[in-house]
Write an enzyme that holds these catalytic residues in place. Structure first.
Site, PDB file in Angstrom:
ATOM      1  NE  ARG A  73       1.123  -9.338  -5.404  1.00 18.22           N
ATOM      2  CZ  ARG A  73       2.102  -8.647  -5.989  1.00 18.22           C
ATOM      3  NH1 ARG A  73       3.046  -9.262  -6.667  1.00 18.22           N
ATOM      4  NH2 ARG A  73       2.115  -7.336  -5.900  1.00 18.22           N
ATOM      5  CE1 TYR A  74      -1.422 -12.388  -1.766  1.00 19.80           C
ATOM      6  CE2 TYR A  74      -1.805 -10.074  -2.252  1.00 19.80           C
ATOM      7  CZ  TYR A  74      -1.010 -11.060  -1.708  1.00 19.80           C
ATOM      8  OH  TYR A  74       0.167 -10.744  -1.113  1.00 19.80           O
ATOM      9  NE  ARG A 131      -5.742  -9.062  -0.474  1.00 17.84           N
ATOM     10  CZ  ARG A 131      -5.343 -10.316  -0.218  1.00 17.84           C
ATOM     11  NH1 ARG A 131      -6.054 -11.343  -0.620  1.00 17.84           N
ATOM     12  NH2 ARG A 131      -4.206 -10.529   0.407  1.00 17.84           N
ATOM     13  CB  CYS A 140       2.287  10.878  -5.877  1.00 16.39           C
ATOM     14  SG  CYS A 140       2.239   9.116  -6.214  1.00 16.39           S
ATOM     15  CB  CYS A 155       8.069   8.650  -1.183  1.00 17.20           C
ATOM     16  SG  CYS A 155       6.383   9.148  -0.752  1.00 17.20           S
ATOM     17  CB  CYS A 214       8.308   5.734  -4.507  1.00 12.68           C
ATOM     18  SG  CYS A 214       6.886   5.009  -5.356  1.00 12.68           S
ATOM     19  NE  ARG A 272       2.720  -0.393  -7.644  1.00 13.10           N
ATOM     20  CZ  ARG A 272       1.762  -0.460  -6.714  1.00 13.10           C
ATOM     21  NH1 ARG A 272       1.252   0.650  -6.205  1.00 13.10           N
ATOM     22  NH2 ARG A 272       1.291  -1.621  -6.331  1.00 13.10           N
ATOM     23  CG  ASP A 285       8.882  -3.094  -1.610  1.00 12.46           C
ATOM     24  OD1 ASP A 285       8.904  -4.252  -1.151  1.00 12.46           O
ATOM     25  OD2 ASP A 285       7.883  -2.352  -1.549  1.00 12.46           O
ATOM     26  CG  ASP A 289       4.739  -6.833  -1.705  1.00 10.31           C
ATOM     27  OD1 ASP A 289       4.327  -7.795  -2.380  1.00 10.31           O
ATOM     28  OD2 ASP A 289       4.018  -5.912  -1.294  1.00 10.31           O
ATOM     29  CE  LYS A 310       1.177  -5.791   0.579  1.00 10.94           C
ATOM     30  NZ  LYS A 310       0.640  -6.072  -0.776  1.00 10.94           N
TER      31      LYS A 310
HETATM   32  C1  LIG Z   1      -0.356  -5.556  -1.281  1.00 11.16           C
HETATM   33  C2  LIG Z   1      -1.249  -6.042  -2.322  1.00 11.16           C
HETATM   34  C3  LIG Z   1      -2.595  -6.309  -2.056  1.00 11.16           C
HETATM   35  C4  LIG Z   1      -3.220  -6.074  -0.706  1.00 11.16           C
HETATM   36  O1  LIG Z   1      -2.801  -7.024   0.202  1.00 11.16           O
HETATM   37  P1  LIG Z   1      -3.455  -7.068   1.639  1.00 11.16           P
HETATM   38  O2  LIG Z   1      -2.628  -8.059   2.364  1.00 11.16           O
HETATM   39  O3  LIG Z   1      -4.883  -7.476   1.436  1.00 11.16           O
HETATM   40  O4  LIG Z   1      -3.376  -5.689   2.206  1.00 11.16           O
HETATM   41  C5  LIG Z   1      -3.381  -6.789  -3.058  1.00 11.16           C
HETATM   42  N1  LIG Z   1      -2.881  -7.020  -4.285  1.00 11.16           N
HETATM   43  C6  LIG Z   1      -1.597  -6.781  -4.570  1.00 11.16           C
HETATM   44  C7  LIG Z   1      -1.124  -7.047  -5.932  1.00 11.16           C
HETATM   45  C8  LIG Z   1      -0.736  -6.279  -3.600  1.00 11.16           C
HETATM   46  O5  LIG Z   1       0.548  -6.020  -3.913  1.00 11.16           O
HETATM   47  S1  SF4 Z   2       5.272   5.821  -2.032  1.00 11.00           S
HETATM   48 FE1  SF4 Z   2       5.280   6.189  -4.254  1.00 11.00          FE
HETATM   49  S2  SF4 Z   2       3.154   5.866  -4.898  1.00 11.00           S
HETATM   50 FE2  SF4 Z   2       3.138   6.212  -2.664  1.00 11.00          FE
HETATM   51  S3  SF4 Z   2       2.852   8.450  -2.406  1.00 11.00           S
HETATM   52 FE3  SF4 Z   2       5.056   8.052  -2.350  1.00 11.00          FE
HETATM   53  S4  SF4 Z   2       5.682   8.381  -4.482  1.00 11.00           S
HETATM   54 FE4  SF4 Z   2       3.477   8.083  -4.543  1.00 11.00          FE
END
Ligand SMILES: *Cc1c(COP(=O)(O)O)cnc(C)c1O
Ligand code: SF4
Length: 373
Positions: free
Chosen positions: A113-114, A117, A126, A130, A133, A135, A296, A333, A340
């Site tokens: 996305r960025y 990174r 996992c 959670c 979660c 995801r 989220d 996010d 973010k």
């Molecule tokens: C959250 C996230 C990151 C990390 O973001 P930081 O602000 O550097 O912690 C990197 N890529 C994606 C796709 C993310 O969702």
């Molecule tokens: S938030 Fe989602 S991905 Fe993270 S530990 Fe919990 S269940 Fe796993």
């Protein structure tokens, strides 16, 4: 699971990456079914949660189980991990891919996305699941599984081919469900890429399965010439058990830099005392508070959400109450994959060289201040 998210489901678990969570209850005796929860008195006998269990994975490790008070109906640990019928309630704004990962996924397992990174999602399981979660539609034993050896090769080739990638963030799922041997192999492959300087892990393992953090694991997470950061996910001060503290200590001693990651959750940590104790707990354990996430819009999580104004009030209250070391950045996010954003209340208003700056008690001050006479 995963229906409508545009990714194909895969049942196959390749030999290259076998997460311990996939090996079921042999290791550690995690609770994974409604019957397990009933036997452990975490849900009432005959509770009608089959529809929840069908949709979303269940996972409670022994370390987490000991933190739950089954007699307390408002227990903050139970709320995080024990399934509830409220998860069947969905609201119109909720979405399967709440933070828009798919819009930025050039290939399986990578989210880019960025520019500098990438996320590398090697596993989608996992040790715990959670209930909030973000995801939740993608993780779990019935979810997307784990990258195949060929997919992992392709993901690493992608990172190697993009010289702008300075940092690789291992997330998932929880990357620390992989064995130290497999993590070590993955780490060596990343370390061989000259332009990758930072490897960051996002994990709940030090808290929920602290016994995994042994000498071998710490060695696997580090590589000479690269810097390893690890963001510990914890949401309630009760999570800082003696075993978790020992795990943090091993990581720090092994040269890993620790950061925190928490989710602001209704009924878990949505009061200033709990948040203050949580953030101080991180700092006392040499974990620098990093992000406090606004929850989220994951399906079936409306009972955990509070509004942004309430979050801003809580975060502003922390500023006046506890050390600057303990201040997290409150982030959202942005739905749709826009990344973010810092959503802490603005403490500076104005422009054109003339600002009003708000202090922690709400007092407003002109900057620059009026000339002293
Ligand atoms: C959250 C996230 C990151 C990390 O973001 P930081 O602000 O550097 O912690 C990197 N890529 C994606 C796709 C993310 O969702
Ligand atoms: S938030 Fe989602 S991905 Fe993270 S530990 Fe919990 S269940 Fe796993």
């Amino acid at each position: 699971m995963g229906a409508g998210c545009g990714m194909s489901a895969r049942a196959e678990i390749p030999l290259t990456l076998t997460p311990s969570a996939e090996r079921g209850r042999v290791r550690g005796g995690a609770l994974k079914t409604l019957a397990d929860l009933e036997a452990a008195h975490l849900i009432p006998a005959g509770a009608d949660l089959a529809a929840v269990a069908e949709k979303y994975a269940i996972g409670i490790t022994p370390a987490v189980q000991t933190l739950i008070d089954p007699a307390d109906p408002a227990d903050p640990m139970a709320r995080q991990f024990v399934p509830s019928a409220q998860e069947l309630v969905t609201t119109p704004e909720e979405r399967v891919d709440p933070i828009g990962d798919l819009a930025h996924s050039p290939l399986e397992g990578i989210v880019h996305r960025y520019p500098d990174r990438v996320l590398l999602k090697a596993v989608h399981v996992c040790p715990v699941y959670c209930r909030f979660c973000f995801r939740r539609e993608m993780v779990g034993p019935q979810g997307l599984g784990t990258l195949t050896a060929a997919e992992l090769d392709a993901a690493i080739a992608y990172i190697a081919a993009h010289a702008e990638i300075w940092e690789v963030i291992l997330t998932g799922g929880d990357p620390l469900v992989l064995s130290p041997r497999r993590l070590d192999a993955l780490m060596r492959r990343l370390a061989a890429i000259e332009h990758v300087k930072i490897v960051r892990f996002h994990t709940r393992v030090p808290v929920v399965e602290p016994e995994r953090i042994d000498r071998e694991m710490v060695a696997a997470l580090t590589a000479s010439g690269k810097t390893t950061y690890l963001a510990v996910h914890a949401n309630h001060p009760r999570e800082f058990t003696p075993a978790a503290k020992a795990a943090f200590g091993h990581l720090v001693a092994g040269g890993v830099v620790l950061l925190s990651q928490s989710v602001l959750l209704r009924g878990v940590n949505d009061d200033v005392e709990t948040l203050a104790a949580l953030m101080r707990g991180f700092v006392e354990n040499r974990i620098k508070p990093y992000y406090l996430h606004h929850p989220d819009l994951a399906p079936g999580t409306s009972h955990f959400r509070l509004d942004i104004e309430e979050g801003q009030r809580l975060v502003a209250a922390l500023r006046g109450r506890i050390s600057g070391l303990c201040q997290p950045t409150y982030v959202l996010d942005i739905p749709g994959g826009y990344g973010k954003a810092d959503i802490g209340a603005a403490s500076v208003i104005g422009g054109e060289g003339c600002f009003t700056v708000r202090d922690w008690q709400g007092g407003e001050h002109a900057y620059p201040p009026p000339a002293e006479s």
